[in-house]
Motif scaffolding. Sequence first.
Motif, PDB file in Angstrom:
ATOM      1  N   SER A  39       0.396  25.126  -2.803  1.00 45.10           N
ATOM      2  CA  SER A  39       1.392  24.091  -2.481  1.00 45.10           C
ATOM      3  C   SER A  39       1.222  22.820  -3.305  1.00 45.10           C
ATOM      4  O   SER A  39       2.158  22.039  -3.454  1.00 45.10           O
ATOM      5  CB  SER A  39       1.324  23.726  -0.997  1.00 45.10           C
ATOM      6  N   ARG A  70       5.772  22.373   5.223  1.00 45.59           N
ATOM      7  CA  ARG A  70       6.383  23.441   4.422  1.00 45.59           C
ATOM      8  C   ARG A  70       5.702  24.781   4.688  1.00 45.59           C
ATOM      9  O   ARG A  70       6.363  25.817   4.768  1.00 45.59           O
ATOM     10  CB  ARG A  70       6.313  23.099   2.944  1.00 45.59           C
ATOM     11  N   LYS A 124       1.808  35.740  -2.547  1.00 43.95           N
ATOM     12  CA  LYS A 124       3.229  35.903  -2.885  1.00 43.95           C
ATOM     13  C   LYS A 124       4.116  35.423  -1.740  1.00 43.95           C
ATOM     14  O   LYS A 124       5.137  34.772  -1.963  1.00 43.95           O
ATOM     15  CB  LYS A 124       3.538  37.365  -3.215  1.00 43.95           C
ATOM     16  N   THR A 127       4.017  31.640  -1.677  1.00 46.10           N
ATOM     17  CA  THR A 127       4.773  31.124  -2.819  1.00 46.10           C
ATOM     18  C   THR A 127       6.270  31.259  -2.579  1.00 46.10           C
ATOM     19  O   THR A 127       7.038  30.320  -2.838  1.00 46.10           O
ATOM     20  CB  THR A 127       4.350  31.860  -4.117  1.00 46.10           C
ATOM     21  N   ASP A 128       6.703  32.410  -2.060  1.00 47.05           N
ATOM     22  CA  ASP A 128       8.126  32.600  -1.729  1.00 47.05           C
ATOM     23  C   ASP A 128       8.583  31.579  -0.699  1.00 47.05           C
ATOM     24  O   ASP A 128       9.668  31.017  -0.805  1.00 47.05           O
ATOM     25  CB  ASP A 128       8.379  34.014  -1.182  1.00 47.05           C
ATOM     26  N   SER A 129       7.757  31.344   0.314  1.00 45.30           N
ATOM     27  CA  SER A 129       8.101  30.385   1.353  1.00 45.30           C
ATOM     28  C   SER A 129       8.259  28.979   0.770  1.00 45.30           C
ATOM     29  O   SER A 129       9.194  28.253   1.110  1.00 45.30           O
ATOM     30  CB  SER A 129       7.031  30.377   2.445  1.00 45.30           C
ATOM     31  N   LEU A 130       7.346  28.612  -0.127  1.00 44.78           N
ATOM     32  CA  LEU A 130       7.430  27.286  -0.759  1.00 44.78           C
ATOM     33  C   LEU A 130       8.710  27.162  -1.585  1.00 44.78           C
ATOM     34  O   LEU A 130       9.367  26.113  -1.576  1.00 44.78           O
ATOM     35  CB  LEU A 130       6.199  27.035  -1.627  1.00 44.78           C
ATOM     36  N   HIS A 131       9.100  28.227  -2.270  1.00 45.00           N
ATOM     37  CA  HIS A 131      10.361  28.205  -3.027  1.00 45.00           C
ATOM     38  C   HIS A 131      11.564  28.083  -2.084  1.00 45.00           C
ATOM     39  O   HIS A 131      12.511  27.373  -2.380  1.00 45.00           O
ATOM     40  CB  HIS A 131      10.492  29.448  -3.905  1.00 45.00           C
ATOM     41  N   GLN A 132      11.496  28.781  -0.952  1.00 42.02           N
ATOM     42  CA  GLN A 132      12.587  28.710   0.028  1.00 42.02           C
ATOM     43  C   GLN A 132      12.729  27.299   0.591  1.00 42.02           C
ATOM     44  O   GLN A 132      13.835  26.799   0.737  1.00 42.02           O
ATOM     45  CB  GLN A 132      12.361  29.702   1.171  1.00 42.02           C
ATOM     46  N   LYS A 134      11.904  24.582  -0.871  1.00 36.94           N
ATOM     47  CA  LYS A 134      12.442  23.748  -1.948  1.00 36.94           C
ATOM     48  C   LYS A 134      13.973  23.880  -1.998  1.00 36.94           C
ATOM     49  O   LYS A 134      14.687  22.897  -2.157  1.00 36.94           O
ATOM     50  CB  LYS A 134      11.838  24.167  -3.285  1.00 36.94           C
ATOM     51  N   LYS A 135      14.465  25.118  -1.836  1.00 38.83           N
ATOM     52  CA  LYS A 135      15.910  25.351  -1.815  1.00 38.83           C
ATOM     53  C   LYS A 135      16.554  24.646  -0.622  1.00 38.83           C
ATOM     54  O   LYS A 135      17.608  24.046  -0.741  1.00 38.83           O
ATOM     55  CB  LYS A 135      16.221  26.849  -1.746  1.00 38.83           C
TER      56      LYS A 135
END
Length: 151
Positions: A39, A70, A124, A127-132, A134-135
């Motif tokens: 993060s 997050r 993974k 990381t996917d959760s952090l990208h979500q 951010k969106k």
Amino acid sequence: MSENKTKPTKFSVEDFIRYSDPKKVDDSFKLVEIMEKLSGEKATMWGPSIIGFGKYHYKYESGREGDRCRIGFSPRKSAFSLYVLHCDDTENKLLSQLGKIKMGQGSCIYFKKLADLNLDVLDKLITDSLHQTKKVIRLIQKKMLKIFSIF
């Protein structure tokens, strides 16, 4: 509307972990290390028992709003609770590869110990959760800009 009780606090993450279930201390420190690395955020206590990383603001159509970490976890007595966004997505193939878990409501995954998990898949998933998130943050900011441009 009631205020969200789970907020960042000044309590020490290290002290909380050291005084939690002795069987969960090593795994807790390892999770802190993983989540801080992924993060880029320092661990913070959220309420009395959640260790969170980063934060974002949410607002539901009902009008309820607040801040949330997050990603995060809690070394509860019966199991760890892992909080990641969109883990309840039925399309999320990573969940079936994660290991020995139970799903809670919303964005909560329960597991007994890190040794029960595939750590590459955990990375993974986080990381996917952090990208979500951010969106979600960008979407909320766009909506707020539209609202403010009306005035």
